[in-house]
Design a protein around this motif. Structure first.
Motif, short mmCIF file in Angstrom:
data_model
loop_
_atom_site.label_atom_id
_atom_site.label_comp_id
_atom_site.label_asym_id
_atom_site.label_seq_id
_atom_site.Cartn_x
_atom_site.Cartn_y
_atom_site.Cartn_z
N UNK A 163 3.78 10.72 2.60
CA UNK A 163 2.99 11.33 1.52
C UNK A 163 2.84 10.35 0.36
N UNK A 164 3.94 9.68 0.01
CA UNK A 164 3.91 8.72 -1.10
C UNK A 164 2.89 7.62 -0.85
N UNK A 165 2.87 7.09 0.37
CA UNK A 165 1.94 6.00 0.69
C UNK A 165 0.50 6.49 0.61
N UNK A 166 0.24 7.69 1.11
CA UNK A 166 -1.13 8.21 1.07
C UNK A 166 -1.59 8.48 -0.35
N UNK A 167 -0.70 9.04 -1.17
CA UNK A 167 -1.05 9.29 -2.57
C UNK A 167 -1.33 7.98 -3.30
N UNK A 168 -0.47 6.98 -3.06
CA UNK A 168 -0.67 5.68 -3.69
C UNK A 168 -1.96 5.02 -3.22
N UNK A 169 -2.33 5.24 -1.96
CA UNK A 169 -3.56 4.65 -1.43
C UNK A 169 -4.80 5.22 -2.10
N UNK A 170 -4.70 6.46 -2.60
CA UNK A 170 -5.82 7.07 -3.32
C UNK A 170 -5.77 6.71 -4.80
N UNK A 171 -4.59 6.82 -5.40
CA UNK A 171 -4.46 6.57 -6.83
C UNK A 171 -4.68 5.11 -7.19
N UNK A 172 -4.13 4.19 -6.36
CA UNK A 172 -4.16 2.77 -6.71
C UNK A 172 -5.55 2.23 -6.95
N UNK A 173 -6.45 2.30 -5.96
CA UNK A 173 -7.80 1.78 -6.18
C UNK A 173 -8.54 2.51 -7.30
N UNK A 174 -8.28 3.81 -7.46
CA UNK A 174 -8.95 4.58 -8.52
C UNK A 174 -8.54 4.08 -9.90
N UNK A 175 -7.23 3.96 -10.11
CA UNK A 175 -6.74 3.47 -11.40
C UNK A 175 -7.14 2.01 -11.59
N UNK A 176 -7.06 1.23 -10.50
CA UNK A 176 -7.46 -0.17 -10.58
C UNK A 176 -8.90 -0.33 -11.01
N UNK A 177 -9.79 0.51 -10.46
CA UNK A 177 -11.19 0.45 -10.84
C UNK A 177 -11.40 0.75 -12.31
N UNK A 178 -10.68 1.74 -12.83
CA UNK A 178 -10.79 2.06 -14.25
C UNK A 178 -10.30 0.91 -15.13
N UNK A 179 -9.18 0.28 -14.72
CA UNK A 179 -8.67 -0.85 -15.50
C UNK A 179 -9.63 -2.03 -15.47
N UNK A 180 -10.22 -2.30 -14.32
CA UNK A 180 -11.19 -3.40 -14.22
C UNK A 180 -12.38 -3.13 -15.13
N UNK A 181 -12.86 -1.88 -15.12
CA UNK A 181 -14.04 -1.54 -15.92
C UNK A 181 -13.76 -1.63 -17.41
N UNK A 182 -12.57 -1.25 -17.84
CA UNK A 182 -12.27 -1.17 -19.27
C UNK A 182 -11.62 -2.44 -19.82
N UNK A 183 -10.73 -3.07 -19.03
CA UNK A 183 -9.93 -4.19 -19.56
C UNK A 183 -10.15 -5.50 -18.83
N UNK A 184 -10.56 -5.44 -17.57
CA UNK A 184 -10.73 -6.65 -16.78
C UNK A 184 -9.73 -6.72 -15.65
#
Length: 239
Positions: A163-184
């Motif tokens: 479950x942890x791996x699946x949750x991280x697989x969804x959260x990681x790219x989502x949060x990463x995309x937000x960070x790239x868009x806002x901060x780089x």
């Protein structure tokens, strides 16, 4: 019977669903890994995005495909050795070393990015090194879990790990995309470097864990071939 309610088997379904998390050491590792895996998934997405920015459109497909090849090659090379090493050394210390190495690699990616990296070569190199560290981290982590929970709670612990791996697989790219868009993209690497600290802290906080490494032997070719022979001789594992 009156005494049935007091028996362990009569525990509520809700408590049985979370039985593995009742063990402090597993709970520490699981929560730390949730943060760390999320950071790693953020970095994986960031590397693909970063590479796509640095290469011309005509070479982009090949450049992105190379990321996958470079990440899988160290796993193929080191996985058999890593399994033997995880049996011979203290798994908690091995994980501390691999998590620390991964943090340094992520920090190196961040520094290079902030300094205006314009070539994919260093990204490929650091991605390969990160994958090599993960090759040693995985066997150590998987073989550590049975030391953190009783045998009867191990299936529940494995389920929580999935479950942890699946949750991280969804959260990681989502949060990463937000960070790239806002901060780089560089800040994604910084966030990932920080995320490894949660696992290191969890490992350091564990108490009363037997983590292997009782016999200090050298890694030999025979140990590795014995492992491969066992894998291919066991029908369930082989399949």
């Amino acid at each position: 019977p009156p005494d049935a309610a007091a028996s362990p088997a009569a525990a509520s379904p809700r408590s049985s669903l979370f039985v593995a998390l009742q063990h402090r050491n597993f709970r520490l590792l699981w929560s730390g890994q949730l943060v760390s895996f999320t950071g790693s998934m953020m970095q994986t997405a960031a590397i693909l995005w970063h590479v796509s920015l640095l290469v011309p459109p005509g070479r982009r497909a090949l450049a992105l495909g190379m990321v996958g090849l470079i990440r899988v090659a160290p796993i193929v090379v080191f996985s058999t050795i890593a399994g033997v090493v995880a049996d011979l050394v203290d798994r908690r210390r091995l994980m501390m070393a691999t998590q620390s190495a991964s943090a340094v690699i992520a920090l190196a990616l961040a520094i290079l990015t902030f300094r205006g990296l314009d070539d994919v070569g260093p990204i490929y190199l650091l991605a390969a090194l990160s994958s090599a560290a993960s090759s040693f981290d995985g066997p150590a982590r998987q073989s550590l879990i049975p030391n953190l929970v009783p045998r009867e709670h191990l299936p529940n612990a494995i389920s929580f790990n999935a479950i942890m791996i699946q949750v991280a697989s969804v959260l990681g790219p989502s949060i990463g995309g937000l960070l790239i868009a806002r901060l780089g993209v560089g800040w994604v690497y910084v966030a990932n470097a920080l995320s490894f600290g949660f696992v290191i802290g969890a490992l350091a906080s564990m108490r009363g864990v037997s983590t292997g490494g009782a016999e200090r032997n050298k890694v030999t070719l025979r140990m590795m071939t014995d492992g491969l022979r066992f894998v291919f001789s066991a029908p369930l594992i082989r399949s």
